[in-house]
Design a protein around this motif. Structure first.
Motif, PDB file in Angstrom:
ATOM      1  N   UNK A 155       0.835  -1.204   0.000  1.00  0.00           N
ATOM      2  CA  UNK A 155       0.000   0.000   0.000  1.00  0.00           C
ATOM      3  C   UNK A 155       0.872   1.259   0.000  1.00  0.00           C
ATOM      4  N   UNK A 156       0.618   2.151  -0.932  1.00  0.00           N
ATOM      5  CA  UNK A 156       1.264   3.453  -0.939  1.00  0.00           C
ATOM      6  C   UNK A 156       0.643   4.329   0.152  1.00  0.00           C
ATOM      7  N   UNK A 157       1.456   5.155   0.805  1.00  0.00           N
ATOM      8  CA  UNK A 157       0.942   6.088   1.815  1.00  0.00           C
ATOM      9  C   UNK A 157       1.595   7.447   1.616  1.00  0.00           C
ATOM     10  N   UNK A 158       0.779   8.497   1.704  1.00  0.00           N
ATOM     11  CA  UNK A 158       1.276   9.870   1.670  1.00  0.00           C
ATOM     12  C   UNK A 158       0.665  10.618   2.851  1.00  0.00           C
ATOM     13  N   UNK A 159       1.454  11.517   3.452  1.00  0.00           N
ATOM     14  CA  UNK A 159       1.013  12.198   4.668  1.00  0.00           C
ATOM     15  C   UNK A 159       1.335  13.683   4.617  1.00  0.00           C
ATOM     16  N   UNK A 160       0.399  14.485   5.155  1.00  0.00           N
ATOM     17  CA  UNK A 160       0.652  15.885   5.469  1.00  0.00           C
ATOM     18  C   UNK A 160       0.390  16.040   6.965  1.00  0.00           C
ATOM     19  N   UNK A 161       1.401  16.553   7.689  1.00  0.00           N
ATOM     20  CA  UNK A 161       1.309  16.656   9.143  1.00  0.00           C
ATOM     21  C   UNK A 161       1.688  18.067   9.578  1.00  0.00           C
ATOM     22  N   UNK A 162       0.933  18.597  10.523  1.00  0.00           N
ATOM     23  CA  UNK A 162       1.287  19.909  11.086  1.00  0.00           C
ATOM     24  C   UNK A 162       1.442  19.768  12.585  1.00  0.00           C
ATOM     25  N   UNK A 163       2.639  20.110  13.086  1.00  0.00           N
ATOM     26  CA  UNK A 163       2.919  20.041  14.515  1.00  0.00           C
ATOM     27  C   UNK A 163       2.798  21.430  15.131  1.00  0.00           C
ATOM     28  N   UNK A 164       1.975  21.539  16.181  1.00  0.00           N
ATOM     29  CA  UNK A 164       1.795  22.797  16.888  1.00  0.00           C
ATOM     30  C   UNK A 164       2.841  22.906  18.000  1.00  0.00           C
ATOM     31  N   UNK A 165       4.101  22.940  17.626  1.00  0.00           N
ATOM     32  CA  UNK A 165       5.171  22.928  18.597  1.00  0.00           C
ATOM     33  C   UNK A 165       5.768  21.543  18.731  1.00  0.00           C
ATOM     34  N   UNK A 166       6.302  21.245  19.893  1.00  0.00           N
ATOM     35  CA  UNK A 166       7.056  20.015  20.096  1.00  0.00           C
ATOM     36  C   UNK A 166       6.202  18.758  20.228  1.00  0.00           C
ATOM     37  N   UNK A 167       4.995  18.869  20.802  1.00  0.00           N
ATOM     38  CA  UNK A 167       4.355  17.671  21.330  1.00  0.00           C
ATOM     39  C   UNK A 167       3.036  17.254  20.679  1.00  0.00           C
ATOM     40  N   UNK A 168       2.328  18.126  20.005  1.00  0.00           N
ATOM     41  CA  UNK A 168       1.018  17.745  19.483  1.00  0.00           C
ATOM     42  C   UNK A 168       0.867  18.222  18.050  1.00  0.00           C
ATOM     43  N   UNK A 169       0.194  17.418  17.251  1.00  0.00           N
ATOM     44  CA  UNK A 169      -0.010  17.771  15.862  1.00  0.00           C
ATOM     45  C   UNK A 169      -1.203  17.047  15.267  1.00  0.00           C
ATOM     46  N   UNK A 170      -1.569  17.429  14.058  1.00  0.00           N
ATOM     47  CA  UNK A 170      -2.649  16.786  13.319  1.00  0.00           C
ATOM     48  C   UNK A 170      -2.080  16.233  12.017  1.00  0.00           C
ATOM     49  N   UNK A 171      -2.735  15.203  11.500  1.00  0.00           N
ATOM     50  CA  UNK A 171      -2.231  14.566  10.286  1.00  0.00           C
ATOM     51  C   UNK A 171      -3.375  14.110   9.398  1.00  0.00           C
ATOM     52  N   UNK A 172      -3.125  14.155   8.109  1.00  0.00           N
ATOM     53  CA  UNK A 172      -4.013  13.578   7.100  1.00  0.00           C
ATOM     54  C   UNK A 172      -3.163  12.637   6.258  1.00  0.00           C
ATOM     55  N   UNK A 173      -3.662  11.421   6.068  1.00  0.00           N
ATOM     56  CA  UNK A 173      -2.951  10.443   5.244  1.00  0.00           C
ATOM     57  C   UNK A 173      -3.867   9.882   4.166  1.00  0.00           C
ATOM     58  N   UNK A 174      -3.230   9.461   3.086  1.00  0.00           N
ATOM     59  CA  UNK A 174      -3.931   8.751   2.017  1.00  0.00           C
ATOM     60  C   UNK A 174      -3.217   7.428   1.781  1.00  0.00           C
ATOM     61  N   UNK A 175      -3.972   6.336   1.826  1.00  0.00           N
ATOM     62  CA  UNK A 175      -3.436   4.998   1.579  1.00  0.00           C
ATOM     63  C   UNK A 175      -4.080   4.436   0.307  1.00  0.00           C
ATOM     64  N   UNK A 176      -3.269   3.731  -0.477  1.00  0.00           N
ATOM     65  CA  UNK A 176      -3.831   3.056  -1.647  1.00  0.00           C
ATOM     66  C   UNK A 176      -3.062   1.771  -1.922  1.00  0.00           C
ATOM     67  N   UNK A 177      -3.766   0.644  -1.959  1.00  0.00           N
ATOM     68  CA  UNK A 177      -3.131  -0.647  -2.229  1.00  0.00           C
ATOM     69  C   UNK A 177      -2.756  -0.745  -3.707  1.00  0.00           C
ATOM     70  N   UNK A 178      -1.504  -1.026  -3.974  1.00  0.00           N
ATOM     71  CA  UNK A 178      -1.032  -1.159  -5.353  1.00  0.00           C
ATOM     72  C   UNK A 178      -1.131  -2.594  -5.854  1.00  0.00           C
ATOM     73  N   UNK A 179      -1.272  -3.560  -4.934  1.00  0.00           N
ATOM     74  CA  UNK A 179      -1.465  -4.978  -5.278  1.00  0.00           C
ATOM     75  C   UNK A 179      -2.851  -5.381  -4.795  1.00  0.00           C
ATOM     76  N   UNK A 180      -3.569  -6.158  -5.599  1.00  0.00           N
ATOM     77  CA  UNK A 180      -4.945  -6.510  -5.224  1.00  0.00           C
ATOM     78  C   UNK A 180      -4.967  -7.274  -3.897  1.00  0.00           C
ATOM     79  N   UNK A 181      -5.993  -7.021  -3.096  1.00  0.00           N
ATOM     80  CA  UNK A 181      -6.075  -7.576  -1.743  1.00  0.00           C
ATOM     81  C   UNK A 181      -6.941  -8.821  -1.665  1.00  0.00           C
TER      82      UNK A 181
END
Length: 212
Positions: A155-181
């Motif tokens: 599965x391919x994965x891409x992420x955009x993450x924003x950290x509000x300083x050292x300890x906490x952040x939010x993330x959005x990821x996209x996953x896509x299987x390249x081989x049939x499951x």
């Protein structure tokens, strides 16, 4: 003896470790949130299957101290699946995996990595299926449950993450299987090659990072 592709992950990590900075600046984080998924090729659409993802991760710099490139290594669980509800079929599919996301990330912020900012990442997240749950017309469908591969190999994965300083952040990821499951791949769609035909997980994740 035939070995699972996941057997070679520790060897890959040993190969990558020499690329870390001499200071061995590792961090530790936990991640969790909701998944919104569908399965391409199962005669449904829309990211309307709601599931979960949770895991623990570490990262280390690639290159010299202060490098904005880091190797992200994670292990956790994730639920993929789909909801089919049309005039022909009513079916709910939940596929639960132990997965190992491996990503190279890049920090876009000018300040030091540990102070936060936006970072982008991409890589692969192979997974081992530990539980498949399928209900057709509200009844457990053991035949369909047995039709999924024990491994989601690439599965391919891409992420955009924003950290509000050292300890906490939010993330959005996209996953896509390249081989049939699925095991029975005579129907469905295809990816990359026409021989790679069947069903493919397609998933969005939204969640939180806690870094220590």
């Amino acid at each position: 003896m035939k070995r699972s592709p996941l057997f070679f992950l520790p060897l890959a990590l040993l190969w990558l470790l020499p690329l870390a900075s001499p200071a061995q600046v590792f961090d530790f984080s936990v991640i969790g949130g909701a998944t919104f998924s569908q399965i391409d090729g199962d005669k449904s659409a829309h990211f309307n299957h709601i599931g979960y993802q949770a895991g623990v991760a570490t990262s280390f710099p690639l290159g010299g101290h202060g490098s904005k490139l880091r190797m992200h290594v994670e292990i956790g669980t994730i639920q993929k699946g789909s909801e089919i509800d049309n005039e022909i079929l009513s079916r709910s599919i939940s596929l639960n995996y132990v997965q190992v996301p491996l990503m190279i990330t890049y920090c876009l912020a000018d300040q030091d990595y540990h102070f936060g900012g936006l970072r982008l990442g991409a890589g692969f997240a192979p997974g081992i299926l530990f539980k498949a749950q399928v209900k057709t017309d509200g009844v457990v469908d053991a035949v369909v449950e047995g039709n999924y591969q024990p491994l989601d190999v690439l599965p391919f994965v891409a992420e955009a993450r924003y950290m509000f300083g050292r300890h906490i952040g939010i993330a959005v990821r996209y996953y896509y299987s390249l081989i049939h499951i699925d095991k029975n791949s005579s129907e469905g769609t295809y990816r990359i090659l026409r021989s790679n035909k069947g069903q493919f997980s397609n998933l969005l994740f939204c969640g939180l990072y806690l870094r220590f």
